[in-house]
Design a protein around this motif. Sequence first.
Motif, PDB file in Angstrom:
ATOM      1  N   ALA A 170       0.865  -1.182   0.000  1.00 47.34           N
ATOM      2  CA  ALA A 170       0.000   0.000   0.000  1.00 47.34           C
ATOM      3  C   ALA A 170       0.901   1.230   0.000  1.00 47.34           C
ATOM      4  N   ALA A 171       0.603   2.190  -0.868  1.00 45.73           N
ATOM      5  CA  ALA A 171       1.359   3.441  -0.927  1.00 45.73           C
ATOM      6  C   ALA A 171       0.446   4.569  -0.464  1.00 45.73           C
ATOM      7  N   VAL A 172       0.898   5.318   0.522  1.00 47.76           N
ATOM      8  CA  VAL A 172       0.113   6.426   1.062  1.00 47.76           C
ATOM      9  C   VAL A 172       1.016   7.640   1.198  1.00 47.76           C
ATOM     10  N   HIS A 173       0.402   8.812   1.295  1.00 47.96           N
ATOM     11  CA  HIS A 173       1.187  10.015   1.542  1.00 47.96           C
ATOM     12  C   HIS A 173       1.805   9.923   2.935  1.00 47.96           C
ATOM     13  N   SER A 174       2.990  10.478   3.074  1.00 51.57           N
ATOM     14  CA  SER A 174       3.713  10.373   4.354  1.00 51.57           C
ATOM     15  C   SER A 174       2.986  11.050   5.508  1.00 51.57           C
ATOM     16  N   ASP A 175       2.059  11.974   5.217  1.00 51.21           N
ATOM     17  CA  ASP A 175       1.277  12.617   6.271  1.00 51.21           C
ATOM     18  C   ASP A 175      -0.023  11.879   6.572  1.00 51.21           C
ATOM     19  N   HIS A 176      -0.277  10.788   5.870  1.00 49.50           N
ATOM     20  CA  HIS A 176      -1.519  10.047   6.056  1.00 49.50           C
ATOM     21  C   HIS A 176      -1.513   9.397   7.449  1.00 49.50           C
ATOM     22  N   PRO A 177      -2.661   9.326   8.117  1.00 50.95           N
ATOM     23  CA  PRO A 177      -2.717   8.691   9.447  1.00 50.95           C
ATOM     24  C   PRO A 177      -2.195   7.264   9.463  1.00 50.95           C
ATOM     25  N   LEU A 178      -2.349   6.533   8.351  1.00 51.57           N
ATOM     26  CA  LEU A 178      -1.875   5.140   8.324  1.00 51.57           C
ATOM     27  C   LEU A 178      -0.373   5.032   8.119  1.00 51.57           C
ATOM     28  N   ILE A 233       2.325   6.776  -8.479  1.00 52.06           N
ATOM     29  CA  ILE A 233       3.124   7.144  -7.316  1.00 52.06           C
ATOM     30  C   ILE A 233       3.196   8.659  -7.183  1.00 52.06           C
ATOM     31  N   GLY A 234       3.328   9.361  -8.302  1.00 48.88           N
ATOM     32  CA  GLY A 234       3.423  10.811  -8.266  1.00 48.88           C
ATOM     33  C   GLY A 234       2.177  11.460  -7.701  1.00 48.88           C
ATOM     34  N   LEU A 235       1.015  10.915  -8.037  1.00 44.93           N
ATOM     35  CA  LEU A 235      -0.232  11.491  -7.524  1.00 44.93           C
ATOM     36  C   LEU A 235      -0.409  11.177  -6.044  1.00 44.93           C
ATOM     37  N   ILE A 236       0.072  10.023  -5.614  1.00 43.69           N
ATOM     38  CA  ILE A 236       0.055   9.733  -4.175  1.00 43.69           C
ATOM     39  C   ILE A 236       0.988  10.704  -3.449  1.00 43.69           C
ATOM     40  N   SER A 237       2.147  10.993  -4.047  1.00 46.33           N
ATOM     41  CA  SER A 237       3.073  11.968  -3.470  1.00 46.33           C
ATOM     42  C   SER A 237       2.431  13.343  -3.350  1.00 46.33           C
ATOM     43  N   ALA A 238       1.489  13.641  -4.260  1.00 48.08           N
ATOM     44  CA  ALA A 238       0.787  14.924  -4.227  1.00 48.08           C
ATOM     45  C   ALA A 238      -0.411  14.912  -3.277  1.00 48.08           C
ATOM     46  N   PRO A 255       9.257  11.805  -3.204  1.00 43.15           N
ATOM     47  CA  PRO A 255       9.111  12.260  -1.817  1.00 43.15           C
ATOM     48  C   PRO A 255       7.674  12.116  -1.326  1.00 43.15           C
ATOM     49  N   PHE A 256       7.528  12.123  -0.008  1.00 40.71           N
ATOM     50  CA  PHE A 256       6.224  12.150   0.653  1.00 40.71           C
ATOM     51  C   PHE A 256       5.384  10.897   0.407  1.00 40.71           C
ATOM     52  N   VAL A 257       6.036   9.777   0.109  1.00 39.43           N
ATOM     53  CA  VAL A 257       5.312   8.520  -0.100  1.00 39.43           C
ATOM     54  C   VAL A 257       5.843   7.494   0.892  1.00 39.43           C
ATOM     55  N   THR A 258       4.928   6.839   1.594  1.00 40.49           N
ATOM     56  CA  THR A 258       5.276   5.761   2.519  1.00 40.49           C
ATOM     57  C   THR A 258       4.670   4.460   2.015  1.00 40.49           C
TER      58      THR A 258
END
Length: 303
Positions: A170-178, A233-238, A255-258
Amino acid sequence: MDLRHLRYFVAVAEERHFSRAAQRLHVSQPPLSQQIQALEAELGVPLFTRGRGGVQRTAAGDALLPLARAILDAVEHAMTQTRRVGRGDAGRLTVGFAGSMPFTDVMPRLLRDYRAAWPQVTLDLREQPSQAQIDDLLAHRIDLGFIRPTTLMHDARLATLVVQREPLLAAVHSDHPLATQPAVSLADLRDQPFVLYSARLGSGLREQTLALCAQAGFAPRIAQEVHEMPTLIGLISAGLGVGIVAASMQRAQLPFVTYLHLHDENVTTDVLLAWRRDDDTPPLRNFLKLATVTPLSNAPLSG
């Protein structure tokens, strides 16, 4: 005139002596003399003047010598090239690949090893989604495709080979609660907006993502559709949503992807080679032979 006439002529012209030319050709002198006489009779002009010390080329012999050498060289080149193409040492191989494939272990390794083993084969690489690759395979526009599993590949005219298996993450933004969790279940993504492949592409990962979400008891809420995994991935980073991606996509290093492990079952994806069953051309045959001796990679990448 045949090639033997020209070979005999060149030997005599270069040695300037029938006996030495016969030794060079591993023939006896009388048949050599007869072949030269037959060539002169066919051309209607003398090619040599004979003397006690050997032979001298006439003006006609001087004119024929470079032409005869060129003809023999061209024939040798034609024979060599024909044999090389027949063995797969030369020719062309047109290869399609999905946009995520350069990030995998297997595609770069196979292309590098193939290039090293058969450097004279021209590799024509075409980035295409799975559906376009399968269409082009069946239309004989490409010879081989790097794809992920899709229902479109179940055509009796196609054969496939699994060359890599890797985890899905699962790829989420780094600020996502998960993002702070070491691992999640697909059910944890039930209410999240998804970035997903376009339905028009026939993407195997789209099919697999939908199937896994259904197995987890929900249909994903699609916020955005894309054509390639790097774009996803780029849109998840955004911050536009979450997604399910192959583990090798961590190499994109946006960046910004976990990336998070998934607890669910069957959360792996395969990389396959696809080709036409009736295609037995040597360049393809050699590529497949190379792929079958390459150990299956299980991509130990993790989030």
